[in-house]
Design an enzyme around this catalytic site. Sequence first.
Site, PDB file in Angstrom:
ATOM      1  N   LYS A   1      81.086 103.847  46.108  1.00 26.29           N
ATOM      2  CA  LYS A   1      80.807 103.237  44.800  1.00 26.29           C
ATOM      3  C   LYS A   1      79.296 103.065  44.600  1.00 26.29           C
ATOM      4  CE  LYS A   1      84.973 103.187  43.202  1.00 26.29           C
ATOM      5  NZ  LYS A   1      85.340 104.004  42.030  1.00 26.29           N
TER       6      LYS A   1
ATOM      7  N   ASN B   1      87.661 107.887  36.239  1.00 25.59           N
ATOM      8  CA  ASN B   1      88.304 106.683  36.773  1.00 25.59           C
ATOM      9  C   ASN B   1      89.050 106.926  38.084  1.00 25.59           C
ATOM     10  OD1 ASN B   1      89.976 104.026  36.532  1.00 25.59           O
ATOM     11  ND2 ASN B   1      91.518 105.651  36.495  1.00 25.59           N
TER      12      ASN B   1
ATOM     13  N   TYR C   1      84.154 102.719  51.470  1.00 26.58           N
ATOM     14  CA  TYR C   1      84.494 102.546  50.048  1.00 26.58           C
ATOM     15  C   TYR C   1      83.256 102.069  49.282  1.00 26.58           C
ATOM     16  CZ  TYR C   1      86.500 100.867  45.706  1.00 26.58           C
ATOM     17  OH  TYR C   1      86.755 100.663  44.363  1.00 26.58           O
TER      18      TYR C   1
ATOM     19  N   VAL D   1      90.537  93.613  40.360  1.00 32.22           N
ATOM     20  CA  VAL D   1      91.461  93.933  39.259  1.00 32.22           C
ATOM     21  C   VAL D   1      92.831  94.162  39.879  1.00 32.22           C
ATOM     22  CG1 VAL D   1      91.888  95.440  37.275  1.00 32.22           C
ATOM     23  CG2 VAL D   1      89.548  95.222  38.180  1.00 32.22           C
TER      24      VAL D   1
HETATM   25  P1  NDP Z   1      95.327 102.432  40.901  1.00 29.44           P
HETATM   26  O1  NDP Z   1      95.721 102.795  42.282  1.00 29.44           O
HETATM   27  O2  NDP Z   1      96.239 101.588  40.090  1.00 29.44           O
HETATM   28  O3  NDP Z   1      94.999 103.759  40.062  1.00 29.44           O
HETATM   29  C1  NDP Z   1      94.236 104.785  40.623  1.00 29.44           C
HETATM   30  C2  NDP Z   1      94.410 106.022  39.772  1.00 29.44           C
HETATM   31  O4  NDP Z   1      93.610 107.079  40.331  1.00 29.44           O
HETATM   32  C3  NDP Z   1      95.838 106.518  39.747  1.00 29.44           C
HETATM   33  O5  NDP Z   1      96.146 107.006  38.462  1.00 29.44           O
HETATM   34  C4  NDP Z   1      95.809 107.630  40.774  1.00 29.44           C
HETATM   35  O6  NDP Z   1      96.769 108.614  40.539  1.00 29.44           O
HETATM   36  C5  NDP Z   1      94.433 108.214  40.511  1.00 29.44           C
HETATM   37  N1  NDP Z   1      94.000 109.042  41.610  1.00 29.44           N
HETATM   38  C6  NDP Z   1      93.735 108.665  42.891  1.00 29.44           C
HETATM   39  N2  NDP Z   1      93.389 109.724  43.622  1.00 29.44           N
HETATM   40  C7  NDP Z   1      93.434 110.798  42.792  1.00 29.44           C
HETATM   41  C8  NDP Z   1      93.189 112.169  42.959  1.00 29.44           C
HETATM   42  N3  NDP Z   1      92.819 112.664  44.133  1.00 29.44           N
HETATM   43  N4  NDP Z   1      93.326 112.995  41.889  1.00 29.44           N
HETATM   44  C9  NDP Z   1      93.702 112.499  40.705  1.00 29.44           C
HETATM   45  N5  NDP Z   1      93.969 111.199  40.484  1.00 29.44           N
HETATM   46  C10 NDP Z   1      93.834 110.369  41.518  1.00 29.44           C
HETATM   47  O7  NDP Z   1      93.904 101.731  41.042  1.00 29.44           O
HETATM   48  P2  NDP Z   1      92.850 101.222  39.952  1.00 29.44           P
HETATM   49  O8  NDP Z   1      93.335 101.442  38.578  1.00 29.44           O
HETATM   50  O9  NDP Z   1      92.479  99.865  40.353  1.00 29.44           O
HETATM   51  O10 NDP Z   1      91.632 102.187  40.277  1.00 29.44           O
HETATM   52  C11 NDP Z   1      90.979 102.967  39.286  1.00 29.44           C
HETATM   53  C12 NDP Z   1      89.497 103.031  39.610  1.00 29.44           C
HETATM   54  O11 NDP Z   1      88.948 101.719  39.542  1.00 29.44           O
HETATM   55  C13 NDP Z   1      89.174 103.547  41.016  1.00 29.44           C
HETATM   56  O12 NDP Z   1      88.049 104.393  40.926  1.00 29.44           O
HETATM   57  C14 NDP Z   1      88.804 102.261  41.781  1.00 29.44           C
HETATM   58  O13 NDP Z   1      87.941 102.517  42.845  1.00 29.44           O
HETATM   59  C15 NDP Z   1      88.147 101.478  40.682  1.00 29.44           C
HETATM   60  N6  NDP Z   1      88.058 100.043  40.885  1.00 29.44           N
HETATM   61  C16 NDP Z   1      89.180  99.303  41.097  1.00 29.44           C
HETATM   62  C17 NDP Z   1      89.083  97.934  41.261  1.00 29.44           C
HETATM   63  C18 NDP Z   1      90.246  97.064  41.574  1.00 29.44           C
HETATM   64  O14 NDP Z   1      90.047  95.936  42.052  1.00 29.44           O
HETATM   65  N7  NDP Z   1      91.476  97.486  41.292  1.00 29.44           N
HETATM   66  C19 NDP Z   1      87.770  97.273  41.165  1.00 29.44           C
HETATM   67  C20 NDP Z   1      86.654  98.157  40.971  1.00 29.44           C
HETATM   68  C21 NDP Z   1      86.817  99.494  40.801  1.00 29.44           C
HETATM   69  P3  NDP Z   1      98.072 108.760  41.474  1.00 29.44           P
HETATM   70  O15 NDP Z   1      99.091 107.944  40.797  1.00 29.44           O
HETATM   71  O16 NDP Z   1      98.346 110.207  41.438  1.00 29.44           O
HETATM   72  O17 NDP Z   1      97.746 108.266  42.847  1.00 29.44           O
HETATM   73  C1  8X3 Z   2      87.394  97.313  43.934  1.00 31.16           C
HETATM   74  C2  8X3 Z   2      86.929  95.923  44.037  1.00 31.16           C
HETATM   75  O1  8X3 Z   2      86.038  94.176  45.637  1.00 31.16           O
HETATM   76  O2  8X3 Z   2      88.166  95.228  46.178  1.00 31.16           O
HETATM   77  O3  8X3 Z   2      86.324  98.192  43.833  1.00 31.16           O
HETATM   78  O4  8X3 Z   2      86.111  96.434  46.423  1.00 31.16           O
HETATM   79  S1  8X3 Z   2      86.814  95.432  45.643  1.00 31.16           S
END
Ligand code: NDP
Ligand code: 8X3
Length: 251
Positions: free
Chosen positions: A156, A86, A152, A185
Amino acid sequence: MNKIVLITGATSGIGMACARKFAANGDKLILTGRNATRLSEISAELKAKGTEVYTLKFDVRNRESAVEAIEGLPEAWKNIDVLVNNAGLALGLEPEYEGSFDDWDGMIDTNIKGLLTMTRLVVPGMVQRNSGHIINVGSVAGDAAYAGGNVYCATKAAVKALSDGLRIDVANTAIRVTNLKPGLVETNFSNVRFHGDSNRAANVYKGIQPLTGDDIADVAVYASNAPAHVQIAEVLILATHQASGSVIVRK
Ligand code: NDP
Ligand code: 8X3
C-alpha cells in the site's frame, strides 16, 4: 455523471459499494472480478435499476487475460473515464521473518503488479483523449507499518508512490489521480487475510464501529464529481475511534 467507470474487484466490499454508488450517480459501469457468479449478480441488480453495465471476468494478476479483456472491449465501452483500481487483499499477519512466500506473492502480484497492469492498459487512452481519472484504493497501511502488516503495508506504500508518480506523469494533461486510504472497513478483507478464519476476522472489528464500503464509495464518487480543475489527490478515511494503522480504541 454519465461517465464510463471501470472498477476492479467489484464482486465484494469496497468495489461492490463503488459499483452501487457510481450507478446511483448515473454512470455506466465496467465491472471486473474473478467470480463470475457474483459479477453477474451485481450486474443484474444494477441493470434492473437502469444502469448500463459491462462485465469482464479476469484475474488482475494474469497480464494476458487483462490485456485481452481491455483490448476486447466493444467500441462503445473503450473510452474509460474513471479507473477504480480497487482489487486487492492482505494475506496473513505474521512477523516478516515468518511470512509465507505464497502470501507475499499474492499481495505483491495483486496490489502492485495488478494495479500497474490496469493503469498501463487504461491510462494511454485517457492521455490520448486528455481526459480521465484514476482512483487507486491505497490504505492507511501505506502510511506506516503496523505489527504483522509488513508486506501488505509495503504494497500500500507502493500504491501511494505509484499514485504520486502517475500524478506527476500526467500533470501536463487534464487527468486526475486520487489515492483513497481507508482504515478499518468491514468487508470480506479480514476473512481473506486470515484464510477463512471467520472468528479471527470478526475480532478485527470488535469494540469499534468500522467504516463500511459505502463510506469509501461516497468519497470515490465525490472525487469523481469534483469540478475538472479540482484534483482530490489523497484522502485518509478512518473510523472515528481509529487514529492510525496501529492506534485503535475499542470499547
Ligand atoms: P474484499 O475482500 O471484500 O474485496 C476484495 C475485492 O478484490 C474482491 O472483489 C476480490 O474479488 C477482488 N480481488 C482480489 N484479488 C483479485 C485478483 N487477483 N483479481 C481480481 N480481483 C481480485 O475486500 P475490500 O473490499 O476490503 O478490499 C478492496 C480494496 O480495499 C483492497 O485493495 C484492500 O487492500 C483495500 N482496503 C481495504 C480495507 C479494509 O479494511 N477492508 C482498508 C484499506 C484498504 P474475488 O471475489 O474474486 O476474490
Ligand atoms: C486495510 C486496513 O489497517 O487492516 O488496508 O491494514 S488495515
